[in-house]
Design a protein around this motif. Structure first.
Motif, PDB file in Angstrom:
ATOM      1  N   LEU A 133       4.978  52.948  59.383  1.00 46.95           N
ATOM      2  CA  LEU A 133       6.270  53.592  59.113  1.00 46.95           C
ATOM      3  C   LEU A 133       6.764  54.236  60.403  1.00 46.95           C
ATOM      4  O   LEU A 133       6.045  55.050  60.999  1.00 46.95           O
ATOM      5  N   LEU A 134       7.939  53.866  60.839  1.00 49.03           N
ATOM      6  CA  LEU A 134       8.480  54.471  62.060  1.00 49.03           C
ATOM      7  C   LEU A 134       9.230  55.744  61.699  1.00 49.03           C
ATOM      8  O   LEU A 134      10.076  55.756  60.795  1.00 49.03           O
ATOM      9  N   GLY A 135       8.909  56.805  62.436  1.00 46.73           N
ATOM     10  CA  GLY A 135       9.431  58.126  62.103  1.00 46.73           C
ATOM     11  C   GLY A 135      10.943  58.272  62.236  1.00 46.73           C
ATOM     12  O   GLY A 135      11.539  59.114  61.570  1.00 46.73           O
ATOM     13  N   VAL A 194      13.356  38.178  67.056  1.00 51.66           N
ATOM     14  CA  VAL A 194      13.715  38.448  68.451  1.00 51.66           C
ATOM     15  C   VAL A 194      13.932  39.947  68.592  1.00 51.66           C
ATOM     16  O   VAL A 194      14.659  40.551  67.799  1.00 51.66           O
ATOM     17  N   GLU A 195      13.299  40.548  69.571  1.00 55.41           N
ATOM     18  CA  GLU A 195      13.457  41.991  69.783  1.00 55.41           C
ATOM     19  C   GLU A 195      14.746  42.275  70.557  1.00 55.41           C
ATOM     20  O   GLU A 195      14.949  41.770  71.653  1.00 55.41           O
ATOM     21  N   LYS A 196      15.611  43.059  69.942  1.00 57.65           N
ATOM     22  CA  LYS A 196      16.867  43.527  70.557  1.00 57.65           C
ATOM     23  C   LYS A 196      17.637  42.418  71.283  1.00 57.65           C
ATOM     24  O   LYS A 196      17.810  42.468  72.506  1.00 57.65           O
ATOM     25  N   ILE A 208      15.370  44.489  61.715  1.00 60.89           N
ATOM     26  CA  ILE A 208      14.096  45.045  61.245  1.00 60.89           C
ATOM     27  C   ILE A 208      14.265  46.556  61.193  1.00 60.89           C
ATOM     28  O   ILE A 208      14.649  47.181  62.189  1.00 60.89           O
ATOM     29  N   ILE A 209      14.031  47.142  60.021  1.00 62.65           N
ATOM     30  CA  ILE A 209      14.021  48.604  59.969  1.00 62.65           C
ATOM     31  C   ILE A 209      12.556  49.031  59.904  1.00 62.65           C
ATOM     32  O   ILE A 209      11.698  48.244  59.568  1.00 62.65           O
ATOM     33  N   GLY A 210      12.293  50.261  60.246  1.00 61.90           N
ATOM     34  CA  GLY A 210      10.922  50.629  60.590  1.00 61.90           C
ATOM     35  C   GLY A 210       9.905  50.747  59.480  1.00 61.90           C
ATOM     36  O   GLY A 210       9.206  51.757  59.368  1.00 61.90           O
TER      37      GLY A 210
HETATM   38  C1  G1P Z   1      11.680  49.601  66.974  1.00 60.07           C
HETATM   39  C2  G1P Z   1      11.341  48.112  66.891  1.00 60.07           C
HETATM   40  C3  G1P Z   1      12.562  47.315  66.444  1.00 60.07           C
HETATM   41  C4  G1P Z   1      13.089  47.871  65.126  1.00 60.07           C
HETATM   42  C5  G1P Z   1      13.375  49.380  65.265  1.00 60.07           C
HETATM   43  C6  G1P Z   1      13.722  49.960  63.895  1.00 60.07           C
HETATM   44  O1  G1P Z   1      12.582  49.788  68.033  1.00 60.07           O
HETATM   45  O2  G1P Z   1      10.866  47.660  68.158  1.00 60.07           O
HETATM   46  O3  G1P Z   1      12.218  45.960  66.269  1.00 60.07           O
HETATM   47  O4  G1P Z   1      14.263  47.194  64.786  1.00 60.07           O
HETATM   48  O5  G1P Z   1      12.233  50.078  65.760  1.00 60.07           O
HETATM   49  O6  G1P Z   1      14.054  51.308  63.973  1.00 60.07           O
HETATM   50  P1  G1P Z   1      12.912  51.255  68.653  1.00 60.07           P
HETATM   51  O7  G1P Z   1      14.012  51.819  67.802  1.00 60.07           O
HETATM   52  O8  G1P Z   1      11.656  52.045  68.567  1.00 60.07           O
HETATM   53  O9  G1P Z   1      13.353  50.978  70.048  1.00 60.07           O
END
Ligand code: G1P
Length: 323
Positions: A133-135, A194-196, A208-210
């Motif tokens: 889970l991304l904060g 693909v990233e960004k 992609i959401i975290g």
């Molecule tokens: C990260 C991931 C990205 C994703 C995003 C979601 O990027 O690398 O693929 O779409 O989180 O929040 P960041 O926002 O940390 O640069």
């Protein structure tokens, strides 16, 4: 809603980022501790993991992140003072965060990207699927996403990532997915990530959401993943390789046909795949963005039983009379 899945009990929360978008507030305070109404953003994320049935939480931290550990620990002095005053309400609020989950911490050391942060979780996670889970992504507690992903992973195996449609002009801020349908409306099979990407080259407007539910095969792949976009080891690149290894991704440049059934759990030797996406249509806030952070506070404050009625009335008159 609580979902129990004997296969998945661990959640990993990367929290080593510097939070430069919120300077100077984040000079001496971790960005994860910034309040959304009266609770640090990170507590919503831990609560989300817990309500999806994951009560073992590993945070990937770094220097200056001690307040995170303190927040999820007991604070005996404060508890003592509040109980002496007989303030049961506030005492419960203080104890909430330390009673939530079993918390673990590991430091990332060198900040070498999200993929590297997730790799730091390998010894703790072991050989079970796990959630990430991304904060910065706050999912409205009324729109459960992770519980749905855990359920999809239990049924289809492999890994599951969360996707959301965004305006094509915004896709360069996210990992982007090319997908094909399955028999379920909100579930797709991932064919390419693909990233960004530059908007002109993005394969879709699905970001992609975290939230991720990952097969532990991701660790072996991450160990071999070279730095990608921004010179960082990208989780997105590793998940693409996971899909490729299972034969459900499109190996770049070959145009190879897809030959796996989107709805079948993997059979034969474990390759970590398939990779599915759950398309989220609920409310999500990017608390790493100042504008969205403010919107999250206003929205959640409006809906709070204790603060909402008065705040909504003020907001209405502020908007009509002062703007
Ligand atoms: C990260 C991931 C990205 C994703 C995003 C979601 O990027 O690398 O693929 O779409 O989180 O929040 P960041 O926002 O940390 O640069």
């Amino acid at each position: 809603m609580t979902q129990s899945n004997p296969g998945i009990s661990k959640a990993v929360i990367p929290a080593a980022g510097l939070g430069t978008r919120f300077l100077p507030a984040t000079k001496a305070t971790p960005k994860e501790m910034l309040p959304v109404v009266d609770k640090p953003a990170i507590q919503y994320v831990v609560e989300e993991a817990v309500s999806a049935g994951l009560s073992d939480v590993l945070m990937i931290t770094g220097r200056n992140k001690r307040p995170l550990e303190d927040h999820f620990d007991r604070n005996y002095e404060l508890e003592e003072a509040l109980s002496r005053k007989g303030d049961a309400g506030r005492l419960a609020r203080v104890q909430e965060s330390s009673d939530l989950a079993t918390m673990h911490y590991v430091r990332q050391g060198d900040p070498r990207g999200l993929g590297h942060a997730v790799l730091c979780a390998a010894p703790h996670v072991g050989d079970q699927p796990f959630a990430v889970l991304l904060g910065d992504d706050l999912i409205d507690p009324r729109d459960p996403l992770l519980a749905r992903m855990v359920e999809v992973q239990a049924r289809l195996g492999g890994s599951v990532i969360a996707l959301m449609e965004v305006d094509p002009s915004q896709i360069h801020q996210y990992g982007c997915a090319a997908v094909k349908p399955t028999g379920e409306d909100d579930v797709v099979q991932i064919t390419e990530l693909v990233e960004k990407p530059d908007p002109a080259e993005a394969p879709s407007n699905l970001a992609i959401i975290g939230r991720y539910v990952l097969d532990p095969a991701i660790f072996g792949i991450l160990r071999e993943t070279e730095p990608g976009r921004g010179g960082e080891i990208q989780l997105t690149d590793a998940i693409q390789k996971l899909a490729d290894a299972h034969g459900t991704g499109t190996p770049h440049g070959t145009g190879a046909p897809h030959h796996a059934n989107a709805d079948s759990a993997p059979s034969g030797p474990r390759d970590g795949g398939p990779v599915h996406g759950v398309i989220f249509k609920g409310r999500r806030y990017d608390t790493g963005d100042r504008g969205d952070y403010l919107r999250a506070i206003v929205r959640l404050a409006c809906e709070r039983e204790d603060l909402g009625p008065e705040f909504r009335a003020w907001l209405r008159s502020f908007v009509t009379e002062e703007m």
